[in-house]
Write a protein that holds these residues in place. Structure first.
Motif, mmCIF file in Angstrom:
data_model
loop_
_atom_site.group_PDB
_atom_site.id
_atom_site.type_symbol
_atom_site.label_atom_id
_atom_site.label_comp_id
_atom_site.label_asym_id
_atom_site.label_seq_id
_atom_site.Cartn_x
_atom_site.Cartn_y
_atom_site.Cartn_z
ATOM 1 N N GLY A 38 -9.048 -1.972 -22.635
ATOM 2 C CA GLY A 38 -8.911 -3.175 -22.300
ATOM 3 C C GLY A 38 -9.498 -3.695 -20.846
ATOM 4 O O GLY A 38 -10.201 -2.862 -20.321
ATOM 5 N N GLY A 39 -9.681 -4.873 -20.685
ATOM 6 C CA GLY A 39 -10.210 -5.480 -19.669
ATOM 7 C C GLY A 39 -9.358 -6.433 -18.895
ATOM 8 O O GLY A 39 -8.220 -6.489 -19.043
ATOM 9 N N ARG A 40 -9.841 -7.226 -18.030
ATOM 10 C CA ARG A 40 -9.220 -8.401 -17.402
ATOM 11 C C ARG A 40 -8.561 -9.218 -18.256
ATOM 12 O O ARG A 40 -7.430 -9.762 -18.051
ATOM 13 C CB ARG A 40 -10.052 -9.009 -16.320
ATOM 14 C CG ARG A 40 -10.534 -8.251 -14.876
ATOM 15 C CD ARG A 40 -10.829 -8.974 -13.901
ATOM 16 N NE ARG A 40 -9.971 -9.551 -12.930
ATOM 17 C CZ ARG A 40 -9.829 -9.741 -11.815
ATOM 18 N NH1 ARG A 40 -10.920 -9.073 -11.261
ATOM 19 N NH2 ARG A 40 -8.848 -10.181 -11.229
ATOM 20 N N LYS A 173 0.109 -0.375 -16.746
ATOM 21 C CA LYS A 173 -1.250 0.342 -17.006
ATOM 22 C C LYS A 173 -1.176 1.912 -16.817
ATOM 23 O O LYS A 173 -1.008 2.379 -15.362
ATOM 24 C CB LYS A 173 -2.349 -0.186 -16.089
ATOM 25 C CG LYS A 173 -3.672 0.009 -16.440
ATOM 26 C CD LYS A 173 -4.610 -0.374 -15.310
ATOM 27 C CE LYS A 173 -4.877 1.180 -14.419
ATOM 28 N NZ LYS A 173 -5.208 1.950 -15.004
ATOM 29 N N PRO A 174 -1.189 2.870 -17.663
ATOM 30 C CA PRO A 174 -1.388 4.171 -17.554
ATOM 31 C C PRO A 174 -2.592 4.384 -17.069
ATOM 32 O O PRO A 174 -3.725 3.580 -16.902
ATOM 33 C CB PRO A 174 -0.773 4.991 -18.696
ATOM 34 C CG PRO A 174 -1.294 3.750 -19.903
ATOM 35 C CD PRO A 174 -0.955 2.519 -19.331
ATOM 36 N N ALA A 182 1.589 8.654 -22.191
ATOM 37 C CA ALA A 182 2.190 7.462 -21.916
ATOM 38 C C ALA A 182 2.263 6.303 -22.751
ATOM 39 O O ALA A 182 3.362 5.811 -23.207
ATOM 40 C CB ALA A 182 1.423 6.849 -20.476
ATOM 41 N N ASN A 183 1.149 6.177 -23.591
ATOM 42 C CA ASN A 183 1.256 5.189 -24.835
ATOM 43 C C ASN A 183 2.138 5.517 -25.791
ATOM 44 O O ASN A 183 3.009 4.811 -26.108
ATOM 45 C CB ASN A 183 -0.117 5.370 -25.671
ATOM 46 C CG ASN A 183 -0.453 4.293 -26.450
ATOM 47 O OD1 ASN A 183 0.348 3.818 -27.307
ATOM 48 N ND2 ASN A 183 -1.484 3.462 -26.451
ATOM 49 N N VAL A 202 -1.085 -2.028 -21.278
ATOM 50 C CA VAL A 202 -2.509 -2.164 -21.388
ATOM 51 C C VAL A 202 -3.306 -1.110 -20.885
ATOM 52 O O VAL A 202 -3.318 -0.535 -19.607
ATOM 53 C CB VAL A 202 -3.004 -3.559 -20.509
ATOM 54 C CG1 VAL A 202 -4.680 -3.841 -20.787
ATOM 55 C CG2 VAL A 202 -2.324 -4.571 -20.967
ATOM 56 N N HIS A 203 -4.240 -0.493 -21.333
ATOM 57 C CA HIS A 203 -5.149 0.325 -21.047
ATOM 58 C C HIS A 203 -6.655 -0.101 -20.486
ATOM 59 O O HIS A 203 -6.762 -1.336 -20.765
ATOM 60 C CB HIS A 203 -5.884 1.394 -22.259
ATOM 61 C CG HIS A 203 -4.584 2.002 -22.939
ATOM 62 N ND1 HIS A 203 -3.950 3.088 -22.247
ATOM 63 C CD2 HIS A 203 -4.227 1.964 -24.168
ATOM 64 C CE1 HIS A 203 -2.895 3.536 -23.188
ATOM 65 N NE2 HIS A 203 -3.080 2.890 -24.313
#
Length: 483
Positions: A38-40, A173-174, A182-183, A202-203
């Motif tokens: 993912g991103g912002r 956020k792991p 973690a997921n 969110v990754h």
């Protein structure tokens, strides 16, 4: 190859960009799985979902929250073997320790399922007969929790559980380098029946996802475990919005062996705390201070016990130590050892990579014991985060205390002595958030955990963590004339 997705607003979600990252096994650098990266923008979607879900979750009773947390714990236990194997393959720790981490994470959920019911208020004595003062605690809002790679499930659980029990919604956020277990843990918890948006994951990198979680005005609390330098940066950014912070940062834990200590017990405790998880533990033994009178005996015992440790693939049930997590961690360990030996330290055991074909593709390194250390050496000033046990000698307890406190860190400390007066004097004067006396694990669920100095802010575990996800409110009530 399996691709692990994110969890946003109750749904499994791919990243908006479609990017993925491959996670590799530190044993042989073979791929384990892919993860949606993912991103912002993805972080924003998760924060917005958590914001929408917050009012309803905050009004849910602690008993209902507790039921869901307990159900989540049961689901985690049912999948413990699956999650543990993922953890071993992505992070490297032996499977039996991975299992222990998963079970402990379920216990965190159970603990706060009950602790959330004990959110007691107060009636404050009033100076006026015509008024009363009540003090209550209420959930503060959306919590952003950021966890590291060394204990990716355990450290996520001890953030997630008190936040949810307090009535906060969460965006987690792991570590982008060890996100798989973690997921799987978060998916199991979410399947307990939490409303959409209450628990999101969110990754992505700290530069993008982590930054959005910290800088967005939506999050009201940030909980981070990781390096001190990163924690300082997070603190600066969060201060712009006056956000609540929990920072569990670096450590350089001293291990004091007094003249009257039981040397065999001290050496065994030191070995496990220095080398477990290849020294990649925030409360690992980083500096050993041994009384002159017992230094030789202690060193001999430590070398003997360390020589029994078996190194290899963590999926092998006979293995005690797996690989280090990355080449960068291994190289940092080598650099610290090289610096120490150039300045006069002596290697008593280890100091190099193990030989053999089975070690050739992984990030393996022998547990290392050094003697004749001093505070000019980087290993005694910085956090190595590797399998090293550096020894320095002292002649008086006053000297030992001064050496132990000569650090910018203050997370944990250990003292071995048979004199309870000595033990308590050390415990009171050591500059650390946790002190272990004649044991090597000062962490329990019901006691607060956190650091002094540059080791962090606030506390995790215990009731303290629950209250860190809550705001305190004073209610003053005017009364009519007496009946």
């Amino acid at each position: 190859m399996t691709c692990f997705k994110m969890l946003i607003d109750g749904q499994a979600a791919e990243s908006l960009s479609g990017k993925t990252a491959v996670i590799y096994n530190p044993v042989n650098q073979e791929p384990v799985a892919e993860v949606s990266l993912g991103g912002r923008e993805d972080a924003t979607l998760a924060l917005e979902a958590a914001e929408r879900a917050f009012p309803g979750w905050a009004e849910t009773s602690p008993w209902e929250r507790g039921k869901l947390l307990s159900r989540g714990a049961d689901l985690v236990r049912e999948r413990a073997e699956e999650i543990a194997r993922l953890l071993t393959m992505e992070q490297g720790k032996p499977l039996r320790y991975a299992r222990r981490e998963i079970v402990g994470s379920a216990e965190a959920l159970d603990y706060y399922a009950e602790e959330g019911k004990r959110n007691f208020g107060e009636i404050v004595p009033s100076s006026s007969r015509k008024a009363r003062s009540l003090v209550i605690r209420q959930p503060l809002g959306v919590a952003a929790v950021i966890s590291p790679w060394n204990y990716p499930v355990d450290l996520l659980a001890w953030k997630l559980a008190p936040a949810l029990a307090a009535g906060c919604t969460v965006v987690a956020k792991p570590s982008s380098r060890a996100p798989l277990a973690a997921n799987a843990f978060a998916e199991a918890v979410a399947e307990a029946g939490f409303p959409p948006g209450v628990l999101n994951l969110v990754h992505g990198s700290g530069r993008e996802v982590g930054r959005e979680l910290v800088e967005s005005p939506i999050s009201r609390k940030v909980s981070f475990t990781g390096e001190t330098a990163t924690g300082k940066e997070i603190g600066e950014k969060a201060a712009r919005f006056v956000k609540r912070l929990s920072l569990e940062l670096g450590g350089s834990s001293p291990f004091l062996v007094c003249e009257d200590a039981r040397i065999g017990e001290a050496a065994e405790a030191c070995m496990y705390r220095a080398f477990s998880n290849m020294g990649q533990i925030c409360i690992s033994v980083n500096r050993i201070y041994v009384h002159d009178a017992v230094a030789e005996e202690f060193a001999d015992e430590l070398v003997k016990k360390t020589g029994t440790l078996r190194i290899g693939d963590g999926l092998d049930p006979e293995v005690d130590l797996g690989p280090m997590f990355s080449e960068a961690q291994r190289q940092k360990t080598k650099d610290h050892i090289s610096d120490a030996t150039k300045k006069g330290a002596e290697i008593l055991y280890g100091g190099l990579e193990p030989e053999g074909e089975k070690y050739s593709r992984g990030f393996f390194f022998l547990p290392t014991i050094l003697d004749k250390m001093d505070h000019s050496m980087r290993m005694m000033r910085e956090e190595t985060f590797g399998p090293v046990a550096p020894m320095m000698r002292f002649s008086t307890n006053q000297e030992a205390l001064k050496l132990a406190n000569d650090s910018r860190y203050g997370l944990a400390a250990y003292v071995f002595t048979e004199d309870m007066t000595t033990a308590l004097r050390f415990a009171e004067r050591l500059e650390a958030g946790s002190v272990g006396i004649n044991l090597n694990n000062p962490i329990v669920p019901q006691a607060p955990f956190g650091g002094w100095k540059e080791s962090g802010l606030s506390r995790e575990r215990s009731r303290s963590a629950l209250y860190d996800y809550m705001e305190t409110k004073h209610i003053r009530i005017g009364l009519r004339e007496e009946i």
